[in-house]
Each structure stands twice: as C-alpha cells, then as structure tokens.
Design a protein around this motif. Structure first.
Motif, PDB file in Angstrom:
ATOM      1  N   ALA A 255       0.858   6.772   9.809  1.00  0.00           N
ATOM      2  CA  ALA A 255       0.626   6.405  11.209  1.00  0.00           C
ATOM      3  C   ALA A 255       0.148   7.609  12.009  1.00  0.00           C
ATOM      4  N   LYS A 256       0.736   8.788  11.744  1.00  0.00           N
ATOM      5  CA  LYS A 256       0.303  10.001  12.444  1.00  0.00           C
ATOM      6  C   LYS A 256      -1.139  10.341  12.079  1.00  0.00           C
ATOM      7  N   GLN A 257      -1.488  10.243  10.799  1.00  0.00           N
ATOM      8  CA  GLN A 257      -2.854  10.517  10.367  1.00  0.00           C
ATOM      9  C   GLN A 257      -3.837   9.521  10.994  1.00  0.00           C
TER      10      GLN A 257
ATOM     11  N   TYR B  10       0.833  -1.205   0.000  1.00  0.00           N
ATOM     12  CA  TYR B  10       0.000   0.000   0.000  1.00  0.00           C
ATOM     13  C   TYR B  10       0.867   1.255   0.000  1.00  0.00           C
ATOM     14  N   PHE B  11       1.879   1.291   0.874  1.00  0.00           N
ATOM     15  CA  PHE B  11       2.765   2.461   0.948  1.00  0.00           C
ATOM     16  C   PHE B  11       3.543   2.651  -0.349  1.00  0.00           C
TER      17      PHE B  11
ATOM     18  N   LEU C  48       2.607   1.618  -3.446  1.00  0.00           N
ATOM     19  CA  LEU C  48       1.711   2.021  -4.530  1.00  0.00           C
ATOM     20  C   LEU C  48       1.203   3.459  -4.364  1.00  0.00           C
ATOM     21  N   THR C  49       0.940   3.873  -3.155  1.00  0.00           N
ATOM     22  CA  THR C  49       0.418   5.226  -2.927  1.00  0.00           C
ATOM     23  C   THR C  49       1.528   6.245  -2.693  1.00  0.00           C
ATOM     24  N   LYS C  50       2.766   5.759  -2.644  1.00  0.00           N
ATOM     25  CA  LYS C  50       3.931   6.629  -2.404  1.00  0.00           C
ATOM     26  C   LYS C  50       3.728   7.470  -1.143  1.00  0.00           C
ATOM     27  N   GLN C  51       3.344   6.781  -0.095  1.00  0.00           N
ATOM     28  CA  GLN C  51       3.055   7.433   1.173  1.00  0.00           C
ATOM     29  C   GLN C  51       4.112   7.048   2.197  1.00  0.00           C
ATOM     30  N   ASP C  52       4.448   8.006   3.049  1.00  0.00           N
ATOM     31  CA  ASP C  52       5.405   7.760   4.123  1.00  0.00           C
ATOM     32  C   ASP C  52       4.673   7.048   5.277  1.00  0.00           C
TER      33      ASP C  52
END
Length: 106
Positions: A33-35, A21-22, A24-28
């Motif tokens: 986790a903070k969100q 998921y991280f 593919l979405t290029k998310q940190d």
C-alpha cells in the motif's frame, strides 16, 4: 441482481484476489500500500511537471512569435539593403568573372 449485490461481489472478489496475490508473492500489504501510494504521488508529480512544462512552452512560443513579429521590419530592411548592394556590385562581379574566365583559358 441489484447494484448492492454486484458491488459486494466486486469488493469481495478484489479482496480475495489481493489476499491471494499477497500470499503468493509473500508481500506485506502495508508495504504494498505504501509503494502504491508512493507511485500515485510520483505519477501526480510527473503530471504536474508536464503541465508546468506545457505552460512554459506556451509562454515561450508566444514570446517567440512576438519577437519574430517585432523583428520583421528589420529583416525586411536588411533584405532591401542586400538587394541594393547586390545591384551596385553586379557590374564589378561581372568584370571579375570575365577576368577569371580569361585566365582559365590559358
């Protein structure tokens, strides 16, 4: 298959899923986790707000019931006075209606 192997498999699958998921979405992951933590805190605050509102409403309903109960004798007295007044003015109202009906005939 033991419970330990099952738990290990679930944990591994979750980790692989999150990694995919991280990627593919290029998310940190830290930002995610903070969100997620912020969403959990916000949801908990909203649940607390709903509980507080429910408690306030329960208190207000109890106060309203007490007020209505206390006002019942006064309402009954007013109703009795209205009925007495209506009985006293009934003959005059009949005279007024007779006069108006005679005027309507002309």
């Amino acid at each position: 298959m033991g419970f330990g192997k099952f738990l290990t498999g679930v944990t591994l699958a979750t980790g692989v899923g999150l990694a995919a998921y991280f990627t593919l979405t290029k998310q940190d992951p830290r930002v995610w986790a903070k969100q997620l933590g912020d969403q959990v805190k916000d949801t908990a605050n909203k649940v607390d707000d709903v509980k507080t509102a429910k408690d306030n409403m329960t208190t207000k309903v109890a106060a309203l019931n007490a007020t209505v109960t206390a006002a019942t004798p006064a309402i009954e007295d007013i109703q009795s006075d209205v009925e007495k007044f209506a009985f006293k003015i009934a003959p005059r109202v009949e005279e007024i209606q007779d006069t108006v009906s005679r005027w309507d005939k002309f």
